[in-house]
Design an enzyme around this catalytic site. Structure first.
Site, PDB file in Angstrom:
ATOM      1  N   GLU A 168     -27.572   1.046  85.201  1.00 25.34           N
ATOM      2  CA  GLU A 168     -28.558   1.768  84.241  1.00 25.34           C
ATOM      3  C   GLU A 168     -27.752   1.683  82.879  1.00 25.34           C
ATOM      4  OE1 GLU A 168     -28.388   6.374  85.024  1.00 25.34           O
ATOM      5  OE2 GLU A 168     -28.582   6.064  86.996  1.00 25.34           O
ATOM      6  N   TYR A 204     -31.953  10.758  84.102  1.00 30.98           N
ATOM      7  CA  TYR A 204     -31.086  10.061  85.068  1.00 30.98           C
ATOM      8  C   TYR A 204     -29.968  10.903  86.246  1.00 30.98           C
ATOM      9  CZ  TYR A 204     -28.431  11.010  80.740  1.00 30.98           C
ATOM     10  OH  TYR A 204     -27.469  11.953  79.622  1.00 30.98           O
ATOM     11  N   CYS A 224     -14.166  15.935  36.269  1.00 35.67           N
ATOM     12  CA  CYS A 224     -14.603  14.736  37.219  1.00 35.67           C
ATOM     13  C   CYS A 224     -16.082  15.238  37.685  1.00 35.67           C
ATOM     14  CB  CYS A 224     -14.166  14.389  38.639  1.00 35.67           C
ATOM     15  SG  CYS A 224     -13.937  12.805  39.625  1.00 35.67           S
TER      16      CYS A 224
HETATM   17  S1  IVH Z   1     -24.909   9.797  83.024  1.00 40.79           S
HETATM   18  C1  IVH Z   1     -21.853  12.909  84.921  1.00 40.79           C
HETATM   19  N1  IVH Z   1     -26.579   8.224  82.763  1.00 40.79           N
HETATM   20  O1  IVH Z   1     -23.618   9.145  77.837  1.00 40.79           O
HETATM   21  C2  IVH Z   1     -23.061  12.094  84.696  1.00 40.79           C
HETATM   22  N2  IVH Z   1     -25.047   9.601  81.150  1.00 40.79           N
HETATM   23  O2  IVH Z   1     -20.990   8.204  77.659  1.00 40.79           O
HETATM   24  C3  IVH Z   1     -23.014  12.069  83.599  1.00 40.79           C
HETATM   25  N3  IVH Z   1     -25.542   8.361  78.741  1.00 40.79           N
HETATM   26  O3  IVH Z   1     -23.320  12.195  78.383  1.00 40.79           O
HETATM   27  C4  IVH Z   1     -23.625  10.575  81.974  1.00 40.79           C
HETATM   28  N4  IVH Z   1     -27.604   6.885  79.712  1.00 40.79           N
HETATM   29  O4  IVH Z   1     -25.233  11.763  77.305  1.00 40.79           O
HETATM   30  C5  IVH Z   1     -25.461   8.723  82.591  1.00 40.79           C
HETATM   31  N5  IVH Z   1     -27.973   6.418  82.249  1.00 40.79           N
HETATM   32  C6  IVH Z   1     -27.255   7.132  82.189  1.00 40.79           C
HETATM   33  C7  IVH Z   1     -26.740   7.223  80.248  1.00 40.79           C
HETATM   34  C8  IVH Z   1     -25.571   8.185  79.968  1.00 40.79           C
HETATM   35  C9  IVH Z   1     -26.921   7.808  78.059  1.00 40.79           C
HETATM   36  C10 IVH Z   1     -24.796   9.176  77.681  1.00 40.79           C
HETATM   37  C11 IVH Z   1     -25.363  10.418  78.602  1.00 40.79           C
HETATM   38  C12 IVH Z   1     -23.848  11.280  78.584  1.00 40.79           C
HETATM   39  C13 IVH Z   1     -22.789   9.662  77.912  1.00 40.79           C
HETATM   40  C14 IVH Z   1     -21.625   9.987  78.935  1.00 40.79           C
END
Ligand code: IVH
Length: 717
Positions: free
Chosen positions: A129, A241, A458
C-alpha cells in the site's frame, strides 16, 4: 563529556558512557517528538530522526539494563497535547519499522519465513500500500455508530478529537451494511491534498498570515482546533487501512479486510495491491515512486503487510512495531545547485543558525532557494556525533552543492561537488559576533550551537527576553503579558527591562497618552502603572531569573541568590572570574571556583553567568534596570529543621498548596527540592493522582508522605 560520548560507536562505550549517551539521545528524541507531534513543526529531517532512534535502540541492544519500562523504544510519538481529553486505545496504535533499500526488504521477508518456519517454496503474499504522509486516527464504532475518534498520541493514549472528526465527509457517522461487529475500531490516515494545502497557503499569504509548512502538519493542526467549525472549514480526507479492537474479523486476510472497509463506507487506497515476491514488492515500490509526484497527496514510501491474518497474529510485535509489516521509504529527492551565500539567522533564544542561499533549483516539483546548514560544524564537515560527514569536506560560498528534500522538511545540503569548487572559494569563517546586535557569540563546550550573549539588547531576542522578564517566575507584572510586551515593543515604547519602569514617567511627559489608545482607558492604564510600581521591589532570585541568562532557571537563580546575596556581588564575582585555560592542572581562579562550588551550580551554568556579565551591553541594560528597582535580600534558610539537608520530591495534584508554594516552603526549611525520584530522595510528598514517581519511590524504598503528613513532619500545623 557528553560531546565525547556522541563521538563513540556503541561498541566502544563503557556502561557509564552508554548511560549518558542514552539519556542525551532520549532528551533529544523527546524534543523532536514534541515538535513533531504536539507543535506540528518538525525540528529535524526524517533521516536524522531515524538515525537518532537507531543509535538509541542500538545502545539498548548492547546495554539491556537501559531499556527500562519507560524507554522510548516502547512508545510511539509524544504524549497527548493538552486541551483535549485523553482516550486510551483498546489496542495500542503502533508504528512501523523502516526499510530503506531492497536488501532490508529481503531481510524482512526472510525474517518472516524463519519465524514462521516456512518452507522455501511456501507461497507468501503481502498487501502493498502507499504510505500516506498524514496522521493516524482511530475511529471507534459501536453498533455501527461512531462514538470516539482519537489521535495516536503516544501509542497507548491519544487525544479525543471526535467533535472535529465528525466534520469530515469521508468519516461515516454510521457504517453501511448488515451484520457489523458490535464494536470495531477502524484505523487509517487523515491527510490534506497538495492542492488544498497550496490553496490554503495562498489565502494565508493574501491575509498577511504565516504560511503553513506542509500538508501533513497543516492537517494535524487543523484537527487540533478547539473549535470544530474551524476543522470543518479545512478540507481533510481519510483513508482506512487497518483496525484495532474488533469483535470478530469479517475476512481472513489483510486485503480482504481492506475490501470490507471499502464496503462499509470508507475510502480505501485503490493503488494498493497484493504482491507475491520480493521482486514484486520492489516493482510496486518503483512504480508508486514514479507516480508519486502526480498523486494528489503526499506519500513517503510504501507499506508491505503480510496478507494472512493468522500469520500476522503468530508473528506479533517487537516493542513498538509489528513483525509482519514494514515501511519501505522513498529515497529523498536531490538536485545540485550553487551556494550563493550563507546567511546567519538569530533565533529568539540567540542561536545563530546558518542558512544557505541557493541559486533557485527545482527538487521534487518544488523550487528551493534556501537550505538548512544546521550549525558551524556542519559547514566544516563535522556531524552531530563528531564524526566527519561528506567525507569531511567543508562547504564554501561559491560551491556547487547537492541538496535534498526529504518529506517536506526544510531542504538540506547533503554534499559538495569538489570538482566544481572555484579557486577563489575560501573556508567559511563562522561569525563570533551576533549579526543582529554585534554582541559576542559563544559556543559552550558540549554544544553545537553558537549563541549571541547580548540577551537584553539583541533585537532578535528582545521580545522573547522581555516576555521572560515579565513572566510568572520573574517580575510577574499583572496586565503586562506576552501580548502587551509585543505591542509595546513594536511601538518602541518598551525595548529593555528598564523601559518598563520608566513607562509611567515617559507617558506623563508624552503628548500621546497610553490612556487615549484603543483598548485602554484611564483606569486600565493606572492599574498597569500600579502593577509595575508594585514590582519595583523584588526578591533577588526573581531578579536574577528575570535576566534570562541561559541555563538559569528558577532553581539556579535561587541558588545564586542565596549564595551571593546581592546582584552587585554576583556581577562582581562573575566579572572577576578566570575560568580554567584547559591546560592540565589549571583549575581557574578563586572566583571561578567559588561560582562552581555554589551548591548545585555546575560549570555549564557558571560559564553562562560569566558570559552574560562579560557583555558590556548587558551590564548597561542591567545598570539601567537597577536604577529603577530595589532588590530585597533573600529570606534566610533555616538549617535546624527536620527536613534540613533532605531531598524532597512533590508529585500528584497537591490540594493544600500550589507546587510553587510547596517548593518555596521546603527550601525555606533547608530542604532540596528535586524533580525526579532517585536513591537520593528522602521524601516523596504525593497528592492524588501521583503516578510513576510513586512507583519509583517504592522501588527505591523512599518514604512517601501525604500533604498532611508533610505538614506534621515540618510542624506546620
Ligand atoms: S499500517 C500496525 N498502513 O505510518 C501497523 N500505516 O510509520 C500500523 N501510515 O502510524 C500502520 N500509511 O500513521 C499503515 N498504508 C498504511 C499507512 C500507514 C501511512 C502511517 C501511520 C503509521 C505510520 C508508521
Amino acid at each position: 563529556m557528553a560531546a565525547r560520548d556522541a563521538k563513540l560507536t556503541v561498541d566502544e562505550m563503557t556502561p557509564r558512557q552508554a548511560k549518558r549517551e542514552h539519556a542525551r539521545l532520549e532528551a533529544e528524541i523527546k524534543q523532536h517528538d514534541e515538535a513533531y507531534y504536539q507543535k506540528d513543526a518538525p525540528s529535524v529531517s526524517d533521516a536524522e530522526y531515524d538515525a537518532l532512534r537507531r543509535r538509541y535502540e542500538a545502545i539498548e541492544a548492547s546495554f539491556p539494563d537501559l531499556k527500562t519500562l519507560d524507554s522510548l523504544s516502547r512508545k510511539v510519538g509524544a504524549a497527548p497535547a493538552r486541551g483535549f481529553a485523553k482516550v486510551r486505545h483498546a489496542v495500542p496504535m503502533l508504528s512501523l519499522q523502516n526499510a530503506f533499500d531492497p536488501q532490508e526488504v529481503q531481510d524482512f521477508v526472510d525474517r518472516i519465513r524463519r519465524f514462521l518456519n516456512l518452507k522455501e517454496d511456501e507461497p507468501l503474499s503481502f498487501m502493498a500500500e502507499p504510505k500516506i504522509d498524514g496522521l493516524s486516527m482511530s475511529l471507534r464504532y459501536e453498533d455501527g455508530e461512531l462514538v470516539t475518534a482519537a489521535t495516536r498520541g503516544d501509542g497507548a493514549e491519544g487525544e479525543d478529537v471526535t467533535a472535529n472528526i465528525r466534520t469530515l465527509k469521508e468519516v461515516p457517522a454510521k457504517l453501511k451494511g448488515r451484520g457489523l461487529p458490535a464494536v470495531c475500531e477502524i484505523r487509517g490516515e487523515i491527510y490534506m491534498t497538495k492542492a488544498d494545502f497550496l490553496d490554503l497557503n495562498r489565502k494565508q499569504a493574501e491575509a498577511g498570515k504565516q504560511l503553513y509548512v506542509n500538508p501533513r502538519n497543516t492537517a494535524a493542526g487543523s484537527l487540533r482546533q478547539i473549535d470544530p467549525s474551524v476543522t470543518a472549514s479545512r478540507p481533510l480526507h481519510f483513508f482506512a487501512y487497518s483496525w484495532g479492537e474488533i469483535a470478530g474479523k469479517p475476512a481472513p486476510t489483510q486485503s480482504g479486510m481492506v475490501e470490507w472497509l471499502g464496503k462499509i463506507g470508507f475510502e480505501i487506497n485503490r493503488l494498493s495491491k497484493v504482491v507475491r515476491s520480493v521482486d514484486e514488492m520492489l516493482k510496486f515500490h518503483a512504480s508508486i515512486g514514479e507516480r508519486r509526484a502526480k498523486l494528489g497527496y503526499d506519500i513517503d514510501g510504501v507499506v508491505y503487510k503480510l496478507d494472512r491474518l493468522d500469520w500476522q497474529e503468530r508473528l506479533g510485535f517487537v516493542s513498538r512495531s509489528p513483525r509482519w509489516a514494514i515501511a519501505h521509504k522513498f529515497a529523498a529527492e536531490r538536485a545540485t545547485t550553487v551556494l550563493r551565500d550563507i546567511e546567519i539567522q538569530v533565533g529568539r533564544t540567540g542561536a545563530l543558525t546558518p542558512v544557505a542561499k541557493l541559486e533557485p533549483v527545482t527538487v521534487g516539483g518544488v523550487v528551493v532557494q534556501n537550505a538548512s546548514l544546521h550549525n558551524e560544524d556542519y559547514i566544516k564537515g563535522i556531524g552531530n556525533d563528531g564524526n566527519p560527514i561528506r567525507g569531511g569536506n567543508d562547504i564554501r560560498i561559491g560551491d556547487t552543492v547537492t541538496i535534498q528534500r526529504a518529506g517536506d522538511v526544510i531542504p538540506q545540503i547533503v554534499d559538495v561537488v569538489l570538482e566544481k569548487r572555484p579557486k577563489s572559494a575560501k573556508p567559511y569563517p563562522f561569525p563570533d559576533k551576533c549579526p543582529a546586535c554585534g554582541s559576542h557569540a559563544v559556543r559552550g563546550e558540549d554544544e553545537a550551537v553558537r549563541r549571541c550573549t547580548g540577551g537584553l539588547v539583541c533585537p532578535a531576542q528582545q521580545v522573547e527576553r522581555l516576555r521572560h522578564f515579565v513572566s510568572r517566575g520573574a517580575f510577574d507584572i499583572e496586565g503586562l503579558g506576552e501580548k502587551q510586551v509585543q505591542a509595546f515593543f513594536g511601538e518602541g515604547l518598551i525595548m529593555s527591562p528598564a523601559d518598563i519602569f520608566t513607562l509611567r514617567a515617559r507617558d506623563a511627559r508624552s503628548a500621546k497618552k497610553l490612556a487615549d489608545r484603543e483598548g485602554y482607558g484611564e483606569t486600565s492604564v493606572r492599574n498597569l502603572f500600579d502593577a509595575i510600581d508594585a514590582r519595583r521591589s523584588i526578591s533577588l532570585d526573581r531578579a536574577i531569573y528575570g535576566l534570562g541568562i541561559r541555563h538559569i532557571g528558577e532553581t539556579n537563580a535561587r541558588l545564586l541568590a542565596r549564595h551571593y546575596g546581592t546582584m552587585e556581588a554576583l556581577q562582581q564575582a562573575a566579572g572577576a572570574v578566570v575560568p580554567p585555560s584547559g591546560e592540565k592542572g589549571d583549575k581557574g581562579n578563586d572566583a571561578w571556583q567559588e561560582l562552581n562550588a555554589t551548591d548545585g551550580v555546575g560549570s555549564v551554568v557558571a560559564e553562562a553567568v560569566v558570559e552574560f556579565f562579560k557583555e558590556p551591553r548587558n551590564i548597561e541594560a542591567l545598570g539601567a534596570l537597577l536604577k529603577e528597582i530595589e532588590i530585597q535580600p533573600m529570606e534566610a534558610v533555616k538549617n535546624d529543621t527536620p527536613v534540613a539537608g533532605k531531598t524532597v520530591v512533590f508529585t500528584g495534584a497537591l490540594e493544600k498548596m500550589t507546587r510553587d508554594e510547596a517548593k518555596a516552603m521546603a527550601e525555606r526549611l533547608g530542604a532540596k527540592v528535586a524533580g525526579s525520584v532517585s536513591k537520593k530522595t528522602d521524601y516523596l510528598v504525593a497528592g492524588p493522582g501521583a503516578g510513576s514517581k510513586l512507583a519509583e519511590a517504592k522501588k527505591h524504598g523512599v518514604q512517601t508522605l501525604t500533604e498532611d503528613e508533610w505538614f506534621d513532619l515540618v510542624g506546620a500545623r
